[in-house]
Design a protein around this motif. Structure first.
Motif, PDB file in Angstrom:
ATOM      1  N   ASP A  11      24.931  14.387  55.232  1.00 34.89           N
ATOM      2  CA  ASP A  11      25.480  13.446  54.250  1.00 34.89           C
ATOM      3  C   ASP A  11      24.639  13.358  52.986  1.00 34.89           C
ATOM      4  O   ASP A  11      25.169  13.401  51.878  1.00 34.89           O
ATOM      5  CB  ASP A  11      25.597  12.036  54.844  1.00 34.89           C
ATOM      6  CG  ASP A  11      26.671  11.937  55.910  1.00 34.89           C
ATOM      7  OD1 ASP A  11      27.565  12.796  55.938  1.00 34.89           O
ATOM      8  OD2 ASP A  11      26.600  10.989  56.708  1.00 34.89           O
ATOM      9  N   SER A  12      23.321  13.235  53.157  1.00 32.26           N
ATOM     10  CA  SER A  12      22.450  13.048  51.993  1.00 32.26           C
ATOM     11  C   SER A  12      22.455  14.282  51.092  1.00 32.26           C
ATOM     12  O   SER A  12      22.479  14.156  49.865  1.00 32.26           O
ATOM     13  CB  SER A  12      21.025  12.704  52.430  1.00 32.26           C
ATOM     14  OG  SER A  12      20.490  13.737  53.241  1.00 32.26           O
ATOM     15  N   MET A  13      22.454  15.474  51.671  1.00 33.17           N
ATOM     16  CA  MET A  13      22.478  16.707  50.875  1.00 33.17           C
ATOM     17  C   MET A  13      23.817  16.855  50.171  1.00 33.17           C
ATOM     18  O   MET A  13      23.883  17.211  48.993  1.00 33.17           O
ATOM     19  CB  MET A  13      22.204  17.919  51.766  1.00 33.17           C
ATOM     20  CG  MET A  13      22.184  19.235  51.020  1.00 33.17           C
ATOM     21  SD  MET A  13      20.957  19.353  49.686  1.00 33.17           S
ATOM     22  CE  MET A  13      19.439  19.293  50.597  1.00 33.17           C
ATOM     23  N   ARG A  14      24.902  16.560  50.881  1.00 29.80           N
ATOM     24  CA  ARG A  14      26.249  16.646  50.290  1.00 29.80           C
ATOM     25  C   ARG A  14      26.361  15.713  49.091  1.00 29.80           C
ATOM     26  O   ARG A  14      26.864  16.098  48.036  1.00 29.80           O
ATOM     27  CB  ARG A  14      27.280  16.301  51.378  1.00 29.80           C
ATOM     28  CG  ARG A  14      28.656  16.752  51.104  1.00 29.80           C
ATOM     29  CD  ARG A  14      29.571  16.629  52.320  1.00 29.80           C
ATOM     30  NE  ARG A  14      29.593  15.313  52.934  1.00 29.80           N
ATOM     31  CZ  ARG A  14      29.145  15.036  54.163  1.00 29.80           C
ATOM     32  NH1 ARG A  14      28.647  15.986  54.922  1.00 29.80           N
ATOM     33  NH2 ARG A  14      29.216  13.807  54.638  1.00 29.80           N
ATOM     34  N   SER A  15      25.852  14.504  49.238  1.00 24.82           N
ATOM     35  CA  SER A  15      25.895  13.523  48.144  1.00 24.82           C
ATOM     36  C   SER A  15      25.035  13.952  46.965  1.00 24.82           C
ATOM     37  O   SER A  15      25.451  13.840  45.809  1.00 24.82           O
ATOM     38  CB  SER A  15      25.431  12.153  48.634  1.00 24.82           C
ATOM     39  OG  SER A  15      26.314  11.661  49.604  1.00 24.82           O
ATOM     40  N   LEU A  16      23.830  14.432  47.249  1.00 24.02           N
ATOM     41  CA  LEU A  16      22.926  14.882  46.186  1.00 24.02           C
ATOM     42  C   LEU A  16      23.550  16.015  45.390  1.00 24.02           C
ATOM     43  O   LEU A  16      23.563  15.984  44.152  1.00 24.02           O
ATOM     44  CB  LEU A  16      21.592  15.338  46.783  1.00 24.02           C
ATOM     45  CG  LEU A  16      20.659  16.035  45.789  1.00 24.02           C
ATOM     46  CD1 LEU A  16      19.973  15.018  44.898  1.00 24.02           C
ATOM     47  CD2 LEU A  16      19.637  16.891  46.513  1.00 24.02           C
ATOM     48  N   VAL A  17      24.075  17.001  46.091  1.00 18.51           N
ATOM     49  CA  VAL A  17      24.665  18.157  45.413  1.00 18.51           C
ATOM     50  C   VAL A  17      25.899  17.735  44.600  1.00 18.51           C
ATOM     51  O   VAL A  17      26.074  18.160  43.462  1.00 18.51           O
ATOM     52  CB  VAL A  17      24.996  19.278  46.425  1.00 18.51           C
ATOM     53  CG1 VAL A  17      25.786  20.401  45.769  1.00 18.51           C
ATOM     54  CG2 VAL A  17      23.715  19.821  47.054  1.00 18.51           C
ATOM     55  N   ALA A  18      26.725  16.874  45.175  1.00 20.94           N
ATOM     56  CA  ALA A  18      27.919  16.415  44.454  1.00 20.94           C
ATOM     57  C   ALA A  18      27.539  15.669  43.178  1.00 20.94           C
ATOM     58  O   ALA A  18      28.145  15.890  42.120  1.00 20.94           O
ATOM     59  CB  ALA A  18      28.776  15.527  45.354  1.00 20.94           C
ATOM     60  N   THR A  30      34.170  17.103  48.567  1.00 24.40           N
ATOM     61  CA  THR A  30      33.186  17.414  49.599  1.00 24.40           C
ATOM     62  C   THR A  30      33.822  17.531  50.978  1.00 24.40           C
ATOM     63  O   THR A  30      34.869  16.951  51.254  1.00 24.40           O
ATOM     64  CB  THR A  30      32.069  16.349  49.653  1.00 24.40           C
ATOM     65  OG1 THR A  30      32.647  15.076  49.965  1.00 24.40           O
ATOM     66  CG2 THR A  30      31.314  16.277  48.327  1.00 24.40           C
ATOM     67  N   ALA A  31      33.136  18.308  51.829  1.00 26.31           N
ATOM     68  CA  ALA A  31      33.547  18.506  53.216  1.00 26.31           C
ATOM     69  C   ALA A  31      32.306  18.496  54.090  1.00 26.31           C
ATOM     70  O   ALA A  31      31.235  18.940  53.669  1.00 26.31           O
ATOM     71  CB  ALA A  31      34.277  19.839  53.360  1.00 26.31           C
ATOM     72  N   ALA A  32      32.447  17.996  55.313  1.00 27.58           N
ATOM     73  CA  ALA A  32      31.315  17.864  56.221  1.00 27.58           C
ATOM     74  C   ALA A  32      31.050  19.110  57.061  1.00 27.58           C
ATOM     75  O   ALA A  32      30.022  19.205  57.723  1.00 27.58           O
ATOM     76  CB  ALA A  32      31.524  16.658  57.135  1.00 27.58           C
ATOM     77  N   ASP A  33      31.958  20.069  57.049  1.00 22.43           N
ATOM     78  CA  ASP A  33      31.745  21.325  57.777  1.00 22.43           C
ATOM     79  C   ASP A  33      32.698  22.387  57.230  1.00 22.43           C
ATOM     80  O   ASP A  33      33.568  22.101  56.408  1.00 22.43           O
ATOM     81  CB  ASP A  33      31.925  21.136  59.290  1.00 22.43           C
ATOM     82  CG  ASP A  33      33.306  20.644  59.673  1.00 22.43           C
ATOM     83  OD1 ASP A  33      34.305  21.333  59.347  1.00 22.43           O
ATOM     84  OD2 ASP A  33      33.401  19.563  60.283  1.00 22.43           O
ATOM     85  N   GLY A  34      32.518  23.602  57.704  1.00 19.76           N
ATOM     86  CA  GLY A  34      33.314  24.707  57.197  1.00 19.76           C
ATOM     87  C   GLY A  34      34.795  24.600  57.500  1.00 19.76           C
ATOM     88  O   GLY A  34      35.637  24.968  56.671  1.00 19.76           O
ATOM     89  N   ALA A  35      35.141  24.082  58.680  1.00 14.87           N
ATOM     90  CA  ALA A  35      36.554  23.950  59.028  1.00 14.87           C
ATOM     91  C   ALA A  35      37.255  22.962  58.099  1.00 14.87           C
ATOM     92  O   ALA A  35      38.368  23.222  57.636  1.00 14.87           O
ATOM     93  CB  ALA A  35      36.697  23.518  60.491  1.00 14.87           C
ATOM     94  N   GLU A  36      36.592  21.842  57.822  1.00 17.08           N
ATOM     95  CA  GLU A  36      37.174  20.861  56.899  1.00 17.08           C
ATOM     96  C   GLU A  36      37.309  21.462  55.502  1.00 17.08           C
ATOM     97  O   GLU A  36      38.325  21.280  54.828  1.00 17.08           O
ATOM     98  CB  GLU A  36      36.311  19.600  56.850  1.00 17.08           C
ATOM     99  CG  GLU A  36      36.863  18.530  55.944  1.00 17.08           C
ATOM    100  CD  GLU A  36      35.970  17.290  55.815  1.00 17.08           C
ATOM    101  OE1 GLU A  36      36.350  16.407  55.026  1.00 17.08           O
ATOM    102  OE2 GLU A  36      34.920  17.209  56.478  1.00 17.08           O
ATOM    103  N   ALA A  37      36.295  22.216  55.079  1.00 19.88           N
ATOM    104  CA  ALA A  37      36.338  22.850  53.758  1.00 19.88           C
ATOM    105  C   ALA A  37      37.487  23.850  53.668  1.00 19.88           C
ATOM    106  O   ALA A  37      38.186  23.905  52.655  1.00 19.88           O
ATOM    107  CB  ALA A  37      35.009  23.540  53.460  1.00 19.88           C
ATOM    108  N   LEU A  38      37.697  24.624  54.728  1.00 18.91           N
ATOM    109  CA  LEU A  38      38.789  25.598  54.714  1.00 18.91           C
ATOM    110  C   LEU A  38      40.143  24.888  54.665  1.00 18.91           C
ATOM    111  O   LEU A  38      41.050  25.323  53.944  1.00 18.91           O
ATOM    112  CB  LEU A  38      38.695  26.517  55.935  1.00 18.91           C
ATOM    113  CG  LEU A  38      39.616  27.730  55.913  1.00 18.91           C
ATOM    114  CD1 LEU A  38      39.408  28.591  54.668  1.00 18.91           C
ATOM    115  CD2 LEU A  38      39.414  28.552  57.174  1.00 18.91           C
TER     116      LEU A  38
END
Length: 127
Positions: A11-18, A30-38
């Motif tokens: 979560d913290s890395m996803r938020s920082l990058v966003a 944002t997505a929490a894993d590859g399946a969600e991103a796909l």
């Protein structure tokens, strides 16, 4: 500005990058894993300019995501992120589909520069 899909299981890395990517005016999803991103990639009619994904994630890792995304969205620029040397080695054979691998930890300036470079390369490829 560009639309950027960010996939990271922390979560913290996803938020920082966003937040870092949004500083340059880009729209982020944002997505929490590859399946969600796909799922997001395939279900979003507007499309994305850049996929920025961590390599090591549960369910579907970033390399599997990159392979699927490159197959289904050939114009999508892909940047990988990792803090693990062995994961970086796994990505070394993907030069044809991955623009670069950003090593964690990185600064906000580092990730902004990596995104800007990837988007510039995308513009050059379109010419």
């Amino acid at each position: 500005m560009a639309r950027v899909l960010i996939a990271d299981d922390e979560d913290s890395m996803r938020s920082l990058v966003a937040r870092a990517v949004a500083m340059d005016g880009h729209e982020t999803v944002t997505a929490a894993d590859g399946a969600e991103a796909l799922d997001i990639l395939t279900g979003d009619a507007r499309g994305f300019d850049l996929l920025l994904t961590d390599i090591k994630m549960p369910i579907m890792d970033g390399i599997a995501l990159a392979l699927a995304a490159a197959r289904d969205f050939p114009d999508l620029v892909i940047l990988l992120m990792t803090g693990f040397a062995d994961q970086r080695e796994r990505a070394s054979g993907l030069n044809a589909i991955v623009h670069d691998v950003v090593t964690k930890p990185f600064s906000v300036a580092d990730i902004r520069a990596a995104v800007a470079g990837a988007l510039r390369a995308r513009q050059m490829d379109k010419r």
